[in-house]
Design a protein around this motif. Structure first.
Motif, PDB file in Angstrom:
ATOM      1  N   SER A   4       0.804  -1.211  -0.012  1.00  0.00           N
ATOM      2  CA  SER A   4       0.052   0.078   0.078  1.00  0.00           C
ATOM      3  C   SER A   4       0.869   1.317  -0.056  1.00  0.00           C
ATOM      4  N   LEU A   5       0.413   2.407  -0.287  1.00  0.00           N
ATOM      5  CA  LEU A   5       0.948   3.419  -0.265  1.00  0.00           C
ATOM      6  C   LEU A   5      -0.144   4.512   0.446  1.00  0.00           C
ATOM      7  N   GLN A   6       0.173   5.170   1.409  1.00  0.00           N
ATOM      8  CA  GLN A   6      -0.501   6.130   2.291  1.00  0.00           C
ATOM      9  C   GLN A   6       0.262   7.532   2.077  1.00  0.00           C
ATOM     10  N   TYR A   7      -0.603   8.349   1.910  1.00  0.00           N
ATOM     11  CA  TYR A   7      -0.162   9.881   2.005  1.00  0.00           C
ATOM     12  C   TYR A   7      -0.427  10.652   3.273  1.00  0.00           C
ATOM     13  N   VAL A 251      -2.912  10.185 -13.402  1.00  0.00           N
ATOM     14  CA  VAL A 251      -2.926  11.036 -12.000  1.00  0.00           C
ATOM     15  C   VAL A 251      -3.788  10.488 -11.045  1.00  0.00           C
ATOM     16  N   VAL A 252      -3.303  10.029  -9.975  1.00  0.00           N
ATOM     17  CA  VAL A 252      -4.185   9.652  -8.958  1.00  0.00           C
ATOM     18  C   VAL A 252      -3.909  10.432  -7.706  1.00  0.00           C
ATOM     19  N   TYR A 253      -4.956  11.357  -7.290  1.00  0.00           N
ATOM     20  CA  TYR A 253      -5.055  12.368  -6.287  1.00  0.00           C
ATOM     21  C   TYR A 253      -5.442  11.679  -4.884  1.00  0.00           C
ATOM     22  N   LEU A 254      -4.450  11.667  -3.914  1.00  0.00           N
ATOM     23  CA  LEU A 254      -4.792  11.107  -2.864  1.00  0.00           C
ATOM     24  C   LEU A 254      -4.978  12.050  -1.861  1.00  0.00           C
ATOM     25  N   ARG A 256      -5.008  13.617   2.438  1.00  0.00           N
ATOM     26  CA  ARG A 256      -4.403  13.255   3.543  1.00  0.00           C
ATOM     27  C   ARG A 256      -4.824  11.927   4.134  1.00  0.00           C
ATOM     28  N   GLY A 257      -4.163  11.032   4.785  1.00  0.00           N
ATOM     29  CA  GLY A 257      -4.380   9.898   5.386  1.00  0.00           C
ATOM     30  C   GLY A 257      -4.854   8.799   4.498  1.00  0.00           C
ATOM     31  N   GLU A 258      -5.247   9.062   3.135  1.00  0.00           N
ATOM     32  CA  GLU A 258      -5.773   8.190   2.377  1.00  0.00           C
ATOM     33  C   GLU A 258      -4.435   7.032   1.857  1.00  0.00           C
ATOM     34  N   THR A 259      -5.012   6.035   1.874  1.00  0.00           N
ATOM     35  CA  THR A 259      -4.292   4.765   1.361  1.00  0.00           C
ATOM     36  C   THR A 259      -4.937   3.990   0.129  1.00  0.00           C
ATOM     37  N   ARG A 260      -3.938   3.555  -0.792  1.00  0.00           N
ATOM     38  CA  ARG A 260      -4.208   2.839  -2.148  1.00  0.00           C
ATOM     39  C   ARG A 260      -3.256   1.691  -1.817  1.00  0.00           C
ATOM     40  N   GLU A 261      -3.941   0.743  -2.718  1.00  0.00           N
ATOM     41  CA  GLU A 261      -3.381  -0.620  -2.487  1.00  0.00           C
ATOM     42  C   GLU A 261      -2.434  -0.472  -3.657  1.00  0.00           C
ATOM     43  N   LEU A 262      -1.123  -1.120  -3.400  1.00  0.00           N
ATOM     44  CA  LEU A 262      -0.050  -1.620  -4.435  1.00  0.00           C
ATOM     45  C   LEU A 262       0.000  -3.084  -4.768  1.00  0.00           C
ATOM     46  N   ALA A 263      -0.075  -3.159  -6.136  1.00  0.00           N
ATOM     47  CA  ALA A 263       0.059  -4.618  -6.604  1.00  0.00           C
ATOM     48  C   ALA A 263       1.162  -4.829  -7.621  1.00  0.00           C
TER      49      ALA A 263
END
Length: 270
Positions: A4-7, A251-254, A256-263
């Protein structure tokens, strides 16, 4: 989920993949506190980080682009485990070792540092960056971009992630897509930071869109654009320029605090 990537805020992100946990440019000052930028300059923080330093998981390494108060602050210096490896510039590594972070690793351009774990390895490569135009570059701390390659047990790269660092668009960046023609995800530092009220030292929206076109990643996450008063280029500038350039679908805009899955080979879009 492989990772995952969390901003967290400013240029601070938490990257987890294949059993590794990396933190970028740790900045945990609160709103109203000042980041010190050298030569008597400082900037007040406008937004709180989404995560407190005490809430971080155990870290395998910190990736630090350079030694500025909005990328490495007094909270990080006090609160991070001094046994954590910090991969950064040679100048920053010298300072960190003096402060007790004895496992700090300083890299010159295109030098590498490798971490090993039970599920594979991470290769961190220092890349060119330029923090100010012309002779003004000598006034600011040296800076690097980084390529972070997560490899499986067979040493094949599963995910290639580029962090721009604080840089302007510059010809020395041309070497990056030549050396790394396939980049899965890029984290780009924006904001149009202005020192002394006029000196541009990070990419504004227009330069950021041109950077995406040059580096050519599959996916881009913008950071470092609204946390401090020295920023002059809001996120909408970048959004408008990437739309005009036909690059908006990357572009993916995150938040603050949002997490996206990394595969493997991608950031999962929701």
């Amino acid at each position: 989920m492989r990772g995952s990537l969390q901003y967290i805020g400013n240029a601070t992100t938490l990257i987890r993949y294949n059993g590794f946990t990396l933190l970028t440019d740790p900045n945990f000052l609160h709103r109203g506190q000042r980041a010190y930028l050298g030569y008597g300059m400082s900037s007040r923080r406008l937004r709180d980080p989404a995560v407190e330093i005490e809430e971080l998981p155990a870290l395998d390494a910190v990736v630090l682009s350079h030694m500025h108060g909005d990328h490495w602050d007094r909270v990080a210096r006090r609160g991070l485990d001094r046994e954590t490896p910090i991969v950064t510039t040679t100048a920053a590594a010298r300072s960190l070792r003096r402060w007790g972070f004895r496992r700090s690793v300083g890299l010159e351009k295109f030098e590498q540092h490798e971490l090993h774990g039970p599920q594979g390895s991470v290769i961190i490569t220092a890349l060119p960056a330029r923090h100010a135009p012309g002779p003004a570059e000598a006034l600011l701390p040296p800076v690097i971009g980084t390529m972070v390659e997560f490899c499986n047990r067979d040493e094949r790269v599963e995910l290639r992630l580029h962090i721009s660092g604080d840089t302007l668009l510059d010809r020395r960046l041309d070497a990056i897509p030549i050396r790394f023609p396939e980049i899965d995800l890029a984290i780009v530092h924006l904001g149009g930071t202005r020192l002394f009220g006029f000196l541009l030292v990070t990419m504004d929206g227009e330069q950021g869109a041109s950077w995406v076109d040059l580096i050519n990643p599959r996916t881009v996450v913008p950071v470092h654009y609204d946390d401090y008063a020295v920023f002059s280029s809001p996120l909408d500038d970048f959004r408008n320029h990437v739309e005009r350039a036909g690059l908006a679908d990357r572009v993916v805009y995150l938040d603050r605090g949002e997490t996206r899955e990394l595969a493997p080979h991608r950031l999962v879009r929701h």
